[in-house]
Design a protein around this motif. Sequence first.
Motif, PDB file in Angstrom:
ATOM      1  N   ARG A 119       0.819  -1.228   0.000  1.00 41.25           N
ATOM      2  CA  ARG A 119       0.000   0.000   0.000  1.00 41.25           C
ATOM      3  C   ARG A 119       0.844   1.265   0.000  1.00 41.25           C
ATOM      4  O   ARG A 119       0.324   2.359  -0.150  1.00 41.25           O
ATOM      5  CB  ARG A 119      -0.906   0.010   1.224  1.00 41.25           C
ATOM      6  N   GLY A 120       2.125   1.119   0.251  1.00 42.88           N
ATOM      7  CA  GLY A 120       3.002   2.285   0.260  1.00 42.88           C
ATOM      8  C   GLY A 120       3.194   2.901   1.629  1.00 42.88           C
ATOM      9  O   GLY A 120       3.747   3.992   1.735  1.00 42.88           O
ATOM     10  N   ALA A 121       2.765   2.215   2.680  1.00 43.73           N
ATOM     11  CA  ALA A 121       2.952   2.736   4.038  1.00 43.73           C
ATOM     12  C   ALA A 121       4.440   2.712   4.381  1.00 43.73           C
ATOM     13  O   ALA A 121       5.149   1.786   4.008  1.00 43.73           O
ATOM     14  CB  ALA A 121       2.168   1.898   5.040  1.00 43.73           C
ATOM     15  N   ARG A 122       4.889   3.709   5.084  1.00 46.20           N
ATOM     16  CA  ARG A 122       6.310   3.777   5.448  1.00 46.20           C
ATOM     17  C   ARG A 122       6.526   3.579   6.945  1.00 46.20           C
ATOM     18  O   ARG A 122       7.480   2.946   7.356  1.00 46.20           O
ATOM     19  CB  ARG A 122       6.896   5.135   5.037  1.00 46.20           C
ATOM     20  N   LEU A 174       9.878   1.147  10.300  1.00 46.64           N
ATOM     21  CA  LEU A 174      10.101   1.907   9.074  1.00 46.64           C
ATOM     22  C   LEU A 174      10.270   0.929   7.919  1.00 46.64           C
ATOM     23  O   LEU A 174      11.133   0.055   7.953  1.00 46.64           O
ATOM     24  CB  LEU A 174      11.350   2.777   9.196  1.00 46.64           C
ATOM     25  N   LEU A 175       9.411   1.081   6.909  1.00 46.70           N
ATOM     26  CA  LEU A 175       9.458   0.229   5.721  1.00 46.70           C
ATOM     27  C   LEU A 175      10.052   1.000   4.557  1.00 46.70           C
ATOM     28  O   LEU A 175       9.958   2.225   4.503  1.00 46.70           O
ATOM     29  CB  LEU A 175       8.043  -0.233   5.338  1.00 46.70           C
ATOM     30  N   PRO A 176      10.634   0.295   3.586  1.00 47.56           N
ATOM     31  CA  PRO A 176      11.163   0.987   2.405  1.00 47.56           C
ATOM     32  C   PRO A 176      10.026   1.443   1.500  1.00 47.56           C
ATOM     33  O   PRO A 176       8.882   0.997   1.637  1.00 47.56           O
ATOM     34  CB  PRO A 176      12.008  -0.087   1.713  1.00 47.56           C
ATOM     35  N   LYS A 177      10.357   2.308   0.566  1.00 46.11           N
ATOM     36  CA  LYS A 177       9.375   2.745  -0.421  1.00 46.11           C
ATOM     37  C   LYS A 177       9.022   1.551  -1.304  1.00 46.11           C
ATOM     38  O   LYS A 177       9.878   0.727  -1.610  1.00 46.11           O
ATOM     39  CB  LYS A 177       9.951   3.862  -1.280  1.00 46.11           C
ATOM     40  N   ASN A 178       7.770   1.494  -1.721  1.00 44.05           N
ATOM     41  CA  ASN A 178       7.400   0.441  -2.664  1.00 44.05           C
ATOM     42  C   ASN A 178       7.843   0.862  -4.062  1.00 44.05           C
ATOM     43  O   ASN A 178       8.340   1.966  -4.270  1.00 44.05           O
ATOM     44  CB  ASN A 178       5.906   0.105  -2.596  1.00 44.05           C
ATOM     45  N   GLN A 180       6.288   1.694  -6.775  1.00 43.82           N
ATOM     46  CA  GLN A 180       5.612   2.880  -7.324  1.00 43.82           C
ATOM     47  C   GLN A 180       6.205   4.163  -6.743  1.00 43.82           C
ATOM     48  O   GLN A 180       6.444   5.127  -7.469  1.00 43.82           O
ATOM     49  CB  GLN A 180       4.102   2.809  -7.038  1.00 43.82           C
ATOM     50  N   GLN A 181       6.463   4.180  -5.450  1.00 43.63           N
ATOM     51  CA  GLN A 181       7.049   5.362  -4.820  1.00 43.63           C
ATOM     52  C   GLN A 181       8.462   5.621  -5.341  1.00 43.63           C
ATOM     53  O   GLN A 181       8.858   6.766  -5.534  1.00 43.63           O
ATOM     54  CB  GLN A 181       7.075   5.192  -3.300  1.00 43.63           C
ATOM     55  N   ARG A 182       9.235   4.551  -5.569  1.00 39.60           N
ATOM     56  CA  ARG A 182      10.583   4.720  -6.118  1.00 39.60           C
ATOM     57  C   ARG A 182      10.528   5.326  -7.516  1.00 39.60           C
ATOM     58  O   ARG A 182      11.324   6.206  -7.846  1.00 39.60           O
ATOM     59  CB  ARG A 182      11.306   3.365  -6.172  1.00 39.60           C
ATOM     60  N   LEU A 183       9.597   4.835  -8.334  1.00 39.66           N
ATOM     61  CA  LEU A 183       9.453   5.378  -9.692  1.00 39.66           C
ATOM     62  C   LEU A 183       9.072   6.856  -9.652  1.00 39.66           C
ATOM     63  O   LEU A 183       9.603   7.667 -10.421  1.00 39.66           O
ATOM     64  CB  LEU A 183       8.409   4.588 -10.478  1.00 39.66           C
ATOM     65  N   GLU A 184       8.151   7.214  -8.763  1.00 42.04           N
ATOM     66  CA  GLU A 184       7.745   8.606  -8.636  1.00 42.04           C
ATOM     67  C   GLU A 184       8.920   9.485  -8.212  1.00 42.04           C
ATOM     68  O   GLU A 184       9.115  10.577  -8.740  1.00 42.04           O
ATOM     69  CB  GLU A 184       6.590   8.730  -7.640  1.00 42.04           C
ATOM     70  N   ASN A 185       9.712   8.999  -7.255  1.00 46.17           N
ATOM     71  CA  ASN A 185      10.876   9.772  -6.807  1.00 46.17           C
ATOM     72  C   ASN A 185      11.903   9.934  -7.922  1.00 46.17           C
ATOM     73  O   ASN A 185      12.494  10.997  -8.080  1.00 46.17           O
ATOM     74  CB  ASN A 185      11.532   9.113  -5.594  1.00 46.17           C
TER      75      ASN A 185
END
Length: 196
Positions: A119-122, A174-178, A180-185
């Motif tokens: 879900r993208g939770a960090r 603390l979780l890593p970015k999923n 989708q979040q990495r692509l956006e960054n």
Amino acid sequence: MNQNDMDLFKQEMADVVPLKQCHNVPTTGGFTTSAAQRARNAAAQSSEYLQRLPLELARIPPVKPDDMLSFKREGVQDAVFKNLRLGKYKVAAELDVHGMNVRQARDSLISFILQQQQRGARCLLLIHGKGHSNKPFPALIKSCVNYWLTQLDEVLAFHSAKREQGGYGALYLLLPKNEQQRLENREINRRGGHLR
């Protein structure tokens, strides 16, 4: 090949027309997975984790009920870890495993982390309790959680929570970015991000 074989081959191939070369490769517009495929992938991934996280208590290093828990993987910036430790990140979801048996706690923990990462939770809050009266030793679930989280690559860091969110009976994860979040960054950084 002798000459007779070559002549025979040419006779057989006389009416064959070469295929036209086409440089356009048809695309399907992207790869999508069905709900059933995603469920199978999640089950396989969960099964892998169940095998990696032991239930045998002899393999779990015990901690005391009032011990502070803290863990940081190499590569996690000190400032990020400090913010986690101070509870400065917004908690996206929480899971309460205190009162569960060891198997239930492990299964719930794995499922929770995998779902939240997808879900993208960090930042997550995990309530494990202190376990003063746990058997066969105090802080049983807390000890298991402390060990298991260090075995999961998806967990970048964790630290005991602030007093108002459970203190030594809970912790921030603390979780890593999923992906989708990495692509956006990457896209933001490619365009210059905050410069526009």
